[in-house]
Structure formats: C-alpha cells, structure tokens
Design an enzyme around this catalytic site. Structure first.
Site, PDB file in Angstrom:
ATOM      1  N   ASP A 161       4.748  -5.858   0.639  1.00 46.66           N
ATOM      2  CA  ASP A 161       5.126  -7.235   0.337  1.00 46.66           C
ATOM      3  C   ASP A 161       6.453  -7.619   0.984  1.00 46.66           C
ATOM      4  O   ASP A 161       7.366  -6.800   1.090  1.00 46.66           O
ATOM      5  CB  ASP A 161       5.231  -7.394  -1.189  1.00 46.66           C
ATOM      6  CG  ASP A 161       5.541  -8.801  -1.622  1.00 46.66           C
ATOM      7  OD1 ASP A 161       4.716  -9.690  -1.380  1.00 46.66           O
ATOM      8  OD2 ASP A 161       6.637  -9.025  -2.190  1.00 46.66           O
ATOM      9  N   GLU A 192       2.889  -7.764   5.096  1.00 46.78           N
ATOM     10  CA  GLU A 192       2.975  -9.208   4.896  1.00 46.78           C
ATOM     11  C   GLU A 192       4.255  -9.660   5.606  1.00 46.78           C
ATOM     12  O   GLU A 192       5.332  -9.654   5.031  1.00 46.78           O
ATOM     13  CB  GLU A 192       3.045  -9.577   3.407  1.00 46.78           C
ATOM     14  CG  GLU A 192       2.939 -11.074   3.188  1.00 46.78           C
ATOM     15  CD  GLU A 192       3.832 -11.602   2.067  1.00 46.78           C
ATOM     16  OE1 GLU A 192       3.793 -12.816   1.808  1.00 46.78           O
ATOM     17  OE2 GLU A 192       4.576 -10.800   1.473  1.00 46.78           O
TER      18      GLU A 192
END
Length: 635
Positions: free
Chosen positions: A315, A368
């Site tokens: 993330d 990401e």
C-alpha cells in the site's frame, strides 16, 4: 528468587543479523513463545526497547501489576529485553510496561510481534500458538504456474467485514463462515485470486484496516488465527490465490501501538518531515534504521510463510518513495543529491523484494504506486524496485473519465481511451478498479455511467470488457460486479438484494462469463506485459468512437480481434482492416440478451476479403452493437 528466569532464543548470529538489518525471520525470536525450560512450562518474552530502563510483562496472570515480572536486558547493546515466565501460557493476556530513560516516559505497549490480539476496542496481546495442519499441498506445489506473469490474473478485492452481513444484528461473517460463503462465491464467479484489504489487527474500523497495530496478528474481529488459516486453506483447495494488502508505509499513534515505543522514536523516523504523515495523521517508518527494516521484511515473510499468502499488495508506495509527498515547500528536506526521492525507502523496497522472491519465487508483490517513478516492476539487478506488478493508475483515471462523459462527446476524447497503450509495456501493470474508486463521493462504477438505465448497464459491460481485453492483470472491488447504486459503506453489507432484479443479475452473470472467457483465452494473458501481445487495428476512428486491436498469445491460432463501440449507435456494415485472410467468428459479445443487451451480435462466420489493388491487405464487414464489445477469433 526472581519471577523471570534467564532464557534466550537469540544466538550471537541472530543479534548480528538484527543489528545489521539482515534478519528476516525475527518472529521466530521476538514476541511470546510457549516453551518448556528445565522441565517447567511457561512463556518466553522478547521485546526491542533500547531506550528503556525497565521492561516488565503485565497481564491477567498477575493482575496487571508493574514490576513483578521484569525482563532482563541483553548485554550486547542490542536493546533487547527478554526472559522466561513460568506458568504463563496460551490464552493469557499481556502487555509490556516500559519505563524509559527519556523524560521518565512510561507506557503500556502491545507486543509488536504478538500472534493474536484482543478484540478491539480492547488492546492487549494474547499468548498464542497453533498447530494448524494445512491441506493445500496441491496448490502450493502448482502455484508457481498459477501466479506466473503469463497466467490469467483476475482479482476480487474484498473487505471482509462488509462483504456480507448476517442477521438483524448486522454481524460480519466469521473466518469459518467466509470459508464457506466467500470461497464458493469467488469460485462461482471464476476469479483466479482474491485480495483482502488489511487483515492485520487494527483498532479503528473506519480506517478499513490501513492503520495497523498488530502486524503479526490476523484481526480477532472474525475469529482465531488458525481460523484465518482455514480460510486461506479453503481458497487454495479451490485453486484460488490469496493476496494480502500490506502496509509498511505508516502506522497509527495509538497509545498501545508502535509509536514512541520506548519513549523514543523507535520505529518512526525522528524527523517529522520524514516521520509524520499529515494526510493520514500517522507515523512513518524509519527505513534507514536497520532494526526497522528487519521488522518490516520479517513481517512480509511471516505472512507468506506462516499463512501461505500468494502475494502482497504493498500500500501507498508513492508516499514512501518521495520526501515531498503531500508536502509543501519548506515541509521537506532534499536527499543528499538534492532530489526528492527517499533513498532509504528505495533501498528498503529493493531489499524487501529481493528477499521475498529469494524465499518465495512463486509469489507476487504488487505496488500501489501512482506516479511515474521508473522501473517499479523491473528486477533490482536492472536498477528496478523489484516488484512483480504495479497498479496502472493512469489507465484507471483516464478510463473512468472517458466513460463518465456523455457518449455524444466521446469522439472528442478518443485519445483518453487509447493513451494507456503508449506506456502499457513500460511496467508489469495491473488494471485496478479498487475500493478507492467507489467511496468519498466518487460514485459507484455504475453511477459514473451516462445515459438511461439500459445505456448505463451497457456502458458498464463495455467497460469491463475493455478492461479484460486490455494488456495487464485485473482487479475489481467487491460489489462492482453487481452493478451497485450506492457507494461502498464499510458498515453495511453489499446490496445482495439487487440480484432480485434482472439488470443486476444479468451484470453478475456477464462478469462470471467474462472471467471464464478471460481465464480460458491465452491471447488475453500469455503476453499481457509484452508489446508482442498487442497490435492496434484502428485507434483513430473517433467519429464513430470505435477502437479495435488484436490480442496475441504464444500461438498465432489463439489471436483475438477486439472491437469496442463506445457510441450508442448500432454500426451496420462496419468495415475493418485485418492483417490476414480467412474467416472471423465472434466468440464473445457484451450485447447478448442474456446479459441485458439488445441481442445484436455477429452470428455467422465473417469472410475476410482481400483489399482490391492492395498487397497483403484484407478487410471484413460486420455489425457493431451499441455500447458493446465484440471479440472474434481468426479461423
């Protein structure tokens, strides 16, 4: 007689590795471990707190009294406190009471390495071990093939707490219940993988799991650690891979968490310009500290080893890479070369990926990463960060912008739907339509579609068809396949009642068939990251809002011709140039009546004709349905 027996799981080599940032199995040493020492049963505890002057274990076994079970500090300047406490065992609650040398700071901290945590809002750690017997040998033996970059990769992103609720009490499903209901649904829908939004323990439900306090413990909201293993096991037994969202970018300031752990900035960077995330009100790991890198890489390895995860979606990578991420001038300090890259974070990510792929060559790490940072998914020996894949955020933004436009204006924005192919092969891209695109007033995917009700659902089918024939792997957030009207709400179940109505049931069936078609069509995945797998037929028919291209696999006989009509007009006798002679047979269309379409499809084989007076140029004439995708094979 002391209440804590001197005992250690650390060797001198362990300590050397820890200090140098090269110990990647710290969970085998730190935390609480049920042991038998000199015939006495109990639990060994070890915690890193170099600025502490006293560390004691408090818990339900001693009425949370400070000072009764003081750990011993090691003599080797490692900052590790450890010891064995008799009679403490599985299920006992505990924390570390830490007295700091800094300003006499005193705190009660959960164990950073705890394998189980209390159910929030309670915050204690739990002494735990499980002897789960895995039954996924077949999957683990073959997952290298299923996880490969030339394999189909269609991911269903799930928030476990809100996928489906039970009863009037609006209760989330347990790990056991999910192992029955979620596994069967994902298999029925023909997804190849499922991705869980963070399941590591977190205190605050509205964070969706992205503010973690228990990095080594699956959240207790849905059951015990071994019950989560059972869920993973069931997915594997049904040949579905597991990707875990992993958050090494930041952590919350909750009093029992990692922040100011021993009265110092132990896990976070001490400089607020590098150690505090203003948007998320959270702390940023100190990637330049050896012991912190060991903690994080050990955590990644833990989930891959102990829980058989098949991949990690990392993330907020962009926030890690750039010192000026979400900061104004004067709020950040350039690196030693005058640039804005966080050099420590870059080295950490490279080291992470090197160790992951060295230990587990059959998994994937997925970044990401929302910027143009180069070579994110290239090997570290080439100068890349070493990820297996990277989210294609540019494709997502351009595609949703294009589809949200009224169809009459699309001819003026043809470049938005074709631009992604100018850079599609610079990285190993995953195409994401994630949870971030259906919250905070952005509307649902269906809610972005223009036109009347029929056109909106036709646009939705066309969008997904275009997505699944575009180069790259795929990710879809739960509920989008139902044609959701309302934005995702983590407190509510998905609107399963929508399936009582044909437009939504048809959309679900369409996605089920689209997934199956994708999985069984080699041209759509064998060369998904290679220019050799894609060829434009026409990208400049802006007047009709049509694009067409060929997807290619290893065998030319598998080639597929894809035609997308982004207008609401049926285009009769549409002439298209094709690169070879023969015939065309339509094998998939979003406009079938069973999906809610108008039923205009190409039923018969289409003869490819040679262009008069032109060498090696051929064409075919076919019908293009309104707001539809047509996929044809050469035969």
């Amino acid at each position: 007689m002391t209440n804590v027996i001197t005992h250690s799981l650390f060797t001198d080599f362990d300590i050397d590795l820890f200090k140098s940032g090269k110990h990647y199995r710290l969970y085998e040493k730190f935390g609480s471990h049920i042991e038998t020492v000199d015939g006495v049963e109990g639990t060994y505890f070890a915690v890193w707190a170099p600025s502490a002057k006293q560390v004691s274990v408090i818990g339900d076994f001693n009425h949370w009294v400070d000072g009764e079970f003081n750990l011993n500090v090691r003599w080797d300047s490692s900052g590790i406190w450890e010891g064995f406490i008799p009679s403490v065992g599985k299920g006992n609650l505990y924390k570390y009471k830490i007295h700091s040398n800094i300003n006499n700071y005193v705190s009660e901290k959960a164990d950073p390495y705890a394998r189980r945590c209390e159910h929030p809002p309670k915050t204690a750690s739990v002494v735990w071990e499980d002897k789960y017997n895995w039954d996924d040998k077949s999957w683990m033996h073959t997952r290298k093939k299923n996880n490969a970059l030339d394999a189909p990769y269609a991911v269903y992103e799930v928030h476990l707490g809100s996928w489906r609720k039970k009863g009037k009490e609006n209760r989330s499903l347990s790990y056991f219940e999910l192992a029955d209901e979620l596994v069967s649904y994902v298999k029925e829908m023909n997804f190849t993988h499922v991705e869980f939004m963070p399941i590591m323990e977190y205190p605050y439900d509205p964070s969706w799991g992205y503010q973690i306090t228990g990095y080594f413990a699956p959240t207790s909201r849905f059951g015990y650690p071994e019950e989560f293993k059972y869920l993973v096991d069931k997915f594997h037994q049904n040949e579905i891979g597991i990707i875990l969202d992993w958050v090494p970018s930041h952590f919350p300031e909750d009093a029992h968490g990692l922040g100011y752990f021993d009265g110092s900035s132990l896990y976070e960077h001490p400089d607020k310009r590098k150690g505090y995330h203003q948007d998320w009100k959270s702390l940023i790991f100190n990637y330049g500290r050896n012991e912190v890198r060991s903690f994080l890489i050990s955590n990644a390895i833990f989930w891959l080893e102990q829980y058989h995860a098949d991949g990690l979606r990392v993330d907020a990578v962009a926030s890690m890479l750039f010192l000026d991420y979400s900061r104004e001038d004067g709020e950040w300090e350039p690196n030693i070369y005058g640039g804005n890259e966080n050099l420590d974070a870059v080295l950490f990510l490279k080291e992470l990926n090197e160790e992951v792929y060295k230990s587990f060559p059959d998994v994937q790490t997925i970044a990401e990463e929302s910027t143009a940072f180069p070579m994110v998914s290239k090997p570290t020996f080439m100068g890349g960060l070493g990820f297996g894949m990277k989210w294609m955020m540019g494709w997502m933004h351009d595609t949703l912008d294009y589809f949200s436009k009224d169809t009459i204006y699309r001819k003026h924005h043809q470049n938005e739907i074709t631009f992604s192919l100018t850079y599609a092969f610079t990285e190993n891209f995953m195409l994401p339509l994630s949870h971030d695109e259906v919250v905070h007033g952005k509307k649902t995917i269906l809610g972005r579609m223009p036109g009347d009700e029929w056109q909106r659902f036709a646009n939705l089918r066309l969008l997904y068809g275009y997505m699944f024939t575009h180069p790259g792997t795929k990710l879809l957030f739960m509920g989008s396949e139902l044609g959701h009207y309302e934005e995702w709400n983590f407190q509510k179940s998905l609107d399963w009642n929508l399936l009582e109505f044909y437009p939504h049931k048809n959309t679900q069936n369409y996605f089920k068939d689209l997934n199956q078609f994708y999985k069984t069509t080699p041209a759509l995945f064998e060369k998904g990251f290679s220019e050799d797998g894609f060829e434009w037929v026409s990208y400049d028919d802006s007047e009709n809002s049509v694009i067409s291209y060929i997807r290619k696999g290893n065998n030319p006989k598998d080639d597929m011709l894809v035609i997308c009509n982004f207008s609401p007009q049926t285009l009769e006798n549409y002439k298209i140039r094709v690169p070879r002679k023969g015939k065309l047979l339509e094998v998939f269309s979003s406009n079938h009546q069973k999906y809610g379409g108008s039923g205009i499809v190409n039923v018969e084989k289409i003869t490819i004709k040679k262009q008069p007076k032109k060498v090696n140029e051929y064409s075919a004439i076919l019908v293009l349905p309104p707001l539809g995708i047509s996929i044809l094979k050469f035969c």
